[in-house]
Design an enzyme around this catalytic site. Sequence first.
Site, mmCIF file in Angstrom:
data_model
loop_
_atom_site.group_PDB
_atom_site.id
_atom_site.type_symbol
_atom_site.label_atom_id
_atom_site.label_comp_id
_atom_site.label_asym_id
_atom_site.label_seq_id
_atom_site.Cartn_x
_atom_site.Cartn_y
_atom_site.Cartn_z
ATOM 1 N N ASP A 9 27.186 -4.298 -33.918
ATOM 2 C CA ASP A 9 27.551 -4.765 -32.585
ATOM 3 C C ASP A 9 29.035 -4.540 -32.291
ATOM 4 O O ASP A 9 29.896 -5.063 -33.009
ATOM 5 C CB ASP A 9 27.222 -6.260 -32.475
ATOM 6 C CG ASP A 9 26.929 -6.684 -31.053
ATOM 7 O OD1 ASP A 9 27.194 -5.885 -30.136
ATOM 8 O OD2 ASP A 9 26.440 -7.804 -30.868
ATOM 9 N N CYS A 48 25.589 -5.142 -24.587
ATOM 10 C CA CYS A 48 24.559 -5.257 -25.636
ATOM 11 C C CYS A 48 23.132 -5.041 -25.149
ATOM 12 O O CYS A 48 22.427 -4.165 -25.644
ATOM 13 C CB CYS A 48 24.597 -6.636 -26.282
ATOM 14 S SG CYS A 48 26.088 -6.957 -27.214
ATOM 15 N N HIS A 102 18.551 -7.443 -28.054
ATOM 16 C CA HIS A 102 19.357 -8.595 -27.678
ATOM 17 C C HIS A 102 18.400 -9.769 -27.504
ATOM 18 O O HIS A 102 17.364 -9.619 -26.878
ATOM 19 C CB HIS A 102 20.120 -8.318 -26.379
ATOM 20 C CG HIS A 102 21.153 -9.351 -26.094
ATOM 21 N ND1 HIS A 102 22.418 -9.292 -26.634
ATOM 22 C CD2 HIS A 102 21.101 -10.489 -25.378
ATOM 23 C CE1 HIS A 102 23.099 -10.346 -26.238
ATOM 24 N NE2 HIS A 102 22.324 -11.095 -25.473
ATOM 25 N N ASP A 298 26.208 -0.180 -30.658
ATOM 26 C CA ASP A 298 25.608 -0.244 -29.328
ATOM 27 C C ASP A 298 26.600 0.091 -28.216
ATOM 28 O O ASP A 298 26.229 0.199 -27.069
ATOM 29 C CB ASP A 298 24.975 -1.621 -29.068
ATOM 30 C CG ASP A 298 25.954 -2.770 -29.224
ATOM 31 O OD1 ASP A 298 27.072 -2.542 -29.731
ATOM 32 O OD2 ASP A 298 25.610 -3.901 -28.855
ATOM 33 N N HIS A 299 27.878 0.265 -28.569
ATOM 34 C CA HIS A 299 28.880 0.513 -27.528
ATOM 35 C C HIS A 299 29.645 1.801 -27.800
ATOM 36 O O HIS A 299 30.845 1.844 -27.799
ATOM 37 C CB HIS A 299 29.872 -0.648 -27.423
ATOM 38 C CG HIS A 299 29.223 -1.949 -27.089
ATOM 39 N ND1 HIS A 299 29.901 -2.973 -26.541
ATOM 40 C CD2 HIS A 299 27.955 -2.361 -27.215
ATOM 41 C CE1 HIS A 299 29.085 -3.998 -26.355
ATOM 42 N NE2 HIS A 299 27.889 -3.640 -26.764
#
Length: 466
Positions: A9, A48, A102, A298-299
């Site tokens: 994350d 997320c 999520h 995720d980013h």
Amino acid sequence: MNVLFIVVDDLRPVLGCYGDKLVKSPNIDQLASQSFVFSNAYAQQAVCAPSRVSFLTGRRPDTTRLYDFYSYWRVHAGNYSTMPQYFKENGYVTLSVGKVFHPGVSSNYSDDYPYSWSIPPFHPSAEKYENDKTCRGKDGKLYANLVCPVDVTEMPSGTLPDIQSTEEAIRLLNVMKTNKQKFFLAVGYHKPHIPLRYPQEFLKLYPLENITLAPDPWVPEKLPSVAYNPWTDIRQRDDVEALNVSFPYGPLPDDFQRQIRQSYYAAVSYLDMQVGLLLNALDDVGLSNSTIVVFTADHGLSEKVVELVSLFSTLAELAGLQVPPVCPKTSFHVALCTEGASIVQYFNTSEEKVEEEKDGCDDPYRCFNEEPVAFSQYPRPADTPQWNSDKPKLKDIRIMGYSMRTIDYRYTVWVQFNPNNFSANFEDVHAGELYMVETDPNQDYNIYNNTSHGCFFKKILGFLKR
Ligand SMILES: *[C@@H]1O[C@H](CO)[C@@H](O)[C@H](O)[C@H]1NC(C)=O
Ligand SMILES: *[C@@H]1O[C@H](CO)[C@@H](O)[C@H](O)[C@H]1NC(C)=O
Ligand SMILES: *[C@@H]1O[C@H](CO)[C@@H](O)[C@H](O)[C@H]1NC(C)=O
Ligand SMILES: *[C@@H]1O[C@H](CO)[C@@H](O)[C@H](O)[C@H]1NC(C)=O
Ligand SMILES: *[C@@H]1O[C@H](CO)[C@@H](O)[C@H](O)[C@H]1NC(C)=O
């Protein structure tokens, strides 16, 4: 082949294998040394829930219609099959540990069980304390801080969520080995997402005097105000609130910037240790050679530009399953298809081939060649920074930023968006950004207003309207 799918994350490329000189990430670096590493992989939306639903279904946010945290795609957009569901339907035991989907309504309060997973997903019991007052302040009292090195033995239950997730994943690997079952095991780690809550011994790796400020800690002069993120999430933590930082542009005091960076590095090293334990266990049960290991965030992470939305089709192909078909133009009614093409072909591309292709392209403003492009989007409630600019609810979205990233540039247009019918109006452009990343790697100098960018606009429109 089995699949071990590790998703982290909010991890930036602060890893040795991405060239960071300060961080200590020996386990992930070792994995990278035996892996195909993508240095230009992009998430489809850097939040997320939308990001995870996008790469787990292989569809873009405009198709899942999830831009916030508050809807379940199966009822809100279309009954799309997920990547783990597809493996499950093809004879795999599919397992979820920690934060994969999520939690909450965006995965129907069940991490999409039973569709995606063979058994109920595991959540670490210590997860519920993540945002509690567990950080010891200088006055000895407990706070809900952003910067939160802890003595693990003093924590509720004497552990942390990611430690529990590693333990459970290792237990499941042993069960899979014993039962000789083909598996797709997804392990989702919480760190280094804020709060930066991690075992305090990792701080010792990063003396404060060795921590630099960001190379560009200022707000870029030509950044359109719609693009600015006022980091509301961070302001709400007790230690940041006490700094009384002005809204929206700050700045944070330099020494606190250093402390945040120090704790981010420490949290990455803590994560790295968990990944090391997990991969050791995979070795110990003798499954390393028969398991595809994916490590992603995720980013947004060969030189090739790729998108996380391609993970579904790529993994299906690598595992020898039939590759799900490419989605038709509108695909709300189609349960199984993906919007990201498989990138397995890149695994066989030699370095020389990549260089050759690059050499052929000396005009940075070329528009209509077939170079790989990644598309991302990000919603905003208004043209200027608001308290909810970083995470607007669907009903508050008024503007959508669409970005196109190639090796050479990032081009973004912020256009009017109607949340009632999910339509973006490209005739109403509120602001734009254009960065030439070779000369401006940190994207500090927006040249949108001094450049004719008609062909970029045509290209992004061509993609989005196809
Ligand atoms: C959605 O798809 C799943 C399997 O992919 C199926 O079991 C379920 O019945 C479908 N739901 C609806 C409402 O069509
Ligand atoms: C969501 O979960 C509820 C409660 O478990 C269940 O009744 C409902 O069918 C689920 N929704 C879908 C679309 O499967
Ligand atoms: C901190 O910086 C000094 C001087 O550059 C260096 O000698 C030392 O190894 C660094 N410490 C760590 C833990 O990286
Ligand atoms: C916080 O900052 C504002 C100005 O930015 C100032 O007016 C106010 O007094 C400050 N509050 C505290 C508690 O320092
Ligand atoms: C895994 O593969 C490597 C190289 O092909 C080989 O040297 C090693 O013995 C294999 N390990 C196991 C546990 O099969």
